[in-house]
Scaffold this active site. Structure first.
Site, mmCIF file in Angstrom:
data_model
loop_
_atom_site.group_PDB
_atom_site.id
_atom_site.type_symbol
_atom_site.label_atom_id
_atom_site.label_comp_id
_atom_site.label_asym_id
_atom_site.label_seq_id
_atom_site.Cartn_x
_atom_site.Cartn_y
_atom_site.Cartn_z
ATOM 1 N N LYS A 267 0.811 -1.223 0.000
ATOM 2 C CA LYS A 267 0.000 0.000 0.000
ATOM 3 C C LYS A 267 0.842 1.268 0.000
ATOM 4 O O LYS A 267 0.445 2.289 -0.542
ATOM 5 C CB LYS A 267 -0.954 -0.001 1.193
ATOM 6 C CG LYS A 267 -2.117 -0.970 1.015
ATOM 7 C CD LYS A 267 -3.202 -0.759 2.046
ATOM 8 C CE LYS A 267 -4.453 -1.539 1.716
ATOM 9 N NZ LYS A 267 -4.293 -3.012 1.870
ATOM 10 N N GLU B 185 -10.862 6.969 3.178
ATOM 11 C CA GLU B 185 -11.734 6.110 3.967
ATOM 12 C C GLU B 185 -10.931 4.871 4.333
ATOM 13 O O GLU B 185 -9.934 4.557 3.694
ATOM 14 C CB GLU B 185 -12.959 5.690 3.150
ATOM 15 C CG GLU B 185 -12.742 4.534 2.189
ATOM 16 C CD GLU B 185 -11.888 4.889 0.987
ATOM 17 O OE1 GLU B 185 -11.796 6.093 0.660
ATOM 18 O OE2 GLU B 185 -11.308 3.978 0.384
ATOM 19 N N SER C 279 1.996 -9.727 -0.836
ATOM 20 C CA SER C 279 1.590 -8.313 -0.727
ATOM 21 C C SER C 279 1.842 -7.694 0.639
ATOM 22 O O SER C 279 2.024 -6.489 0.742
ATOM 23 C CB SER C 279 0.114 -8.174 -1.108
ATOM 24 O OG SER C 279 -0.695 -9.032 -0.323
HETATM 25 C C1 LIG Z 1 -5.076 -4.043 1.256
HETATM 26 C C2 LIG Z 1 -4.338 -5.291 1.038
HETATM 27 C C3 LIG Z 1 -4.650 -6.174 -0.034
HETATM 28 C C4 LIG Z 1 -5.802 -5.962 -0.965
HETATM 29 O O1 LIG Z 1 -5.754 -4.821 -1.758
HETATM 30 P P1 LIG Z 1 -5.448 -4.884 -3.325
HETATM 31 O O2 LIG Z 1 -5.800 -3.503 -3.757
HETATM 32 O O3 LIG Z 1 -6.316 -5.925 -3.933
HETATM 33 O O4 LIG Z 1 -4.008 -5.191 -3.495
HETATM 34 C C5 LIG Z 1 -3.862 -7.287 -0.210
HETATM 35 N N1 LIG Z 1 -2.830 -7.572 0.610
HETATM 36 C C6 LIG Z 1 -2.510 -6.774 1.649
HETATM 37 C C7 LIG Z 1 -1.375 -7.142 2.529
HETATM 38 C C8 LIG Z 1 -3.253 -5.608 1.905
HETATM 39 O O5 LIG Z 1 -2.923 -4.823 2.938
#
Ligand SMILES: *Cc1c(COP(=O)(O)O)cnc(C)c1O
Length: 390
Positions: A82, A104, A370
């Site tokens: 993010k 938000e 992610s």
């Molecule tokens: C917010 C988040 C996601 C989902 O958001 P995408 O916009 O689909 O990438 C996935 N993994 C993590 C660790 C997150 O914090």
């Protein structure tokens, strides 16, 4: 529309004015050398980029098939992908002369990331959050306040994410001169899905360079979880023209697609409008469905319009993974590699665990990790019926 029939700017006139201003600014700065140099410097010195591409040898050996690499977005500052997006949008807001970031948040992850860059760039920050979520996420609310943000409790409707979006948009339209609305995924009216993808495509660009260095060739598969779709589109985008690379998005299957407790928007949704865009949406009787996943980052009833397009044009494939499977993957990666993945990322890992043993040893899979999983430990323990004392 930006992505075939998907995308658009489906917002009322008073908000369209604000959206157009963002579009104009983004067009102006997206290829600006000074802007991009400043963003790159922040990526490197603040966010800790490039993130590592790690060969998961233990995992690969245990599964006995394709080689698995992990793209370590979990090692970024604040523990997920993010930060790539919030740094980009906040820098753009500064260029536009805005003093305040509005966002938000549902579970709090995007609110936290936004509050972080607001502190860094010395901007005001206002996070809109449903009263129900505020109660559930007391720790994240405390962290946001620690970072200097004001947290607005949204008290109408269901008092969760949807109302938080409405509340943030209204406030934005009232304070256009000073405020920038910072969206947390590759969703919303144009230019947000394109802009967020451009700020996240650094993930895929790095994967490409790193795998070429390690393997002298492109991977056979790139796998990422899909909530709104920002980490996935960031990982996929630089490979779209490389047709030999399969792109696989993993949605939240929750308690199973045969129940109504899931968030598999692309697999089960229909084309429709949501949050200013035309895309795939989970709907019943023309109402947006309640969605469910153990993972707060994946339970969104829409999806970024570019994913709807990649699905319909068959350039990417979308699958789903249940809560149970994701939790098993969370445990498995922890024990095999000493890496605790976010429960969102565990969905992508779980699909790789299924795929790898069926592939030849000379195949290569890259999983986009992610985020890190510290935030999920309590919830996982609860799910497994175990106790944590703190
Ligand atoms: C917010 C988040 C996601 C989902 O958001 P995408 O916009 O689909 O990438 C996935 N993994 C993590 C660790 C997150 O914090």
């Amino acid at each position: 529309m930006e992505f075939g029939i998907f995308g658009g700017q489906l917002v009322p006139p008073h908000i369209l004015k604000a959206v157009k201003e963002v579009e104009e600014a983004y067009l102006k700065y997206k290829d600006d050398d000074v802007f991009n140099k400043e963003l790159k410097t922040l990526y490197r010195d603040y966010a800790n980029r490039p993130s590592l591409l790690y060969y998961a040898e233990n995992l690969t050996n245990a599964l006995g098939g394709a080689k698995i690499y992990l793209k370590r977005e979990d090692l970024n500052h604040t523990g997920a992908h993010k930060i790539n997006n919030v740094l980009g949008q906040a820098l753009l807001a500064k260029r536009m002369g805005k003093k305040k970031l509005i966002a938000e948040t549902g579970a709090g992850q995007h609110g936290l990331a936004t509050a972080t860059v607001a502190a860094l760039l010395n901007m005001e920050c206002e996070i809109h959050m449903g009263a129900v979520d505020i109660e559930k996420q007391a720790l994240n609310v405390y962290k946001m306040k620690l970072l200097g943000a004001t947290v607005i409790s949204v008290e109408f409707g269901q008092r969760t994410l949807k109302e938080a979006v409405d509340s943030a948009l209204e406030k934005w339209s009232l304070e256009l001169d000073t405020c920038f609305y910072l969206i947390g995924s590759a969703v919303g009216p144009h230019p947000y899905p394109t802009m967020v993808r451009d700020f996240q495509k650094v993930i895929g660009e790095e994967i490409k360079a790193q795998i070429l260095e390690k393997e002298q060739r492109l991977p056979d598969y790139v796998i990422a979880c899909v909530g709104g779709g920002s980490n996935a589109i960031g990982a996929f985008y630089p490979f779209i023209e490389n047709h030999e690379v399969s792109l696989i998005g993993v949605e939240a299957g929750g308690m199973g697609l045969e129940t109504d407790k899931h968030a598999a928007t692309i697999t089960k949704g229909i084309n429709g409008p949501i949050h200013g865009m035309y895309t795939k949406v989970l709907m019943t009787n023309e109402e947006i469905s309640e969605v469910y996943s153990i993972s707060a980052g994946l339970d969104y009833p829409g999806v970024g319009p570019e994913h709807s397009y990649l699905h319909d044009t068959k350039r990417a494939t979308y699958v789903s993974i249940t809560d149970d499977e994701a939790i098993k993957a969370y445990q498995y990666l922890s024990i095999k590699e000493g890496i605790i993945p976010a429960i969102e990322s565990s969905h992508a890992v779980a699909y790789a665990l299924k795929l790898a043993p069926n592939l030849d040893e000379n195949k290569i899979i890259v999983v986009n990790l992610s985020g890190r999983g510290d935030k999920d430990v309590k919830q996982i323990a609860k799910y497994l019926g175990e106790q944590i004392i703190d």
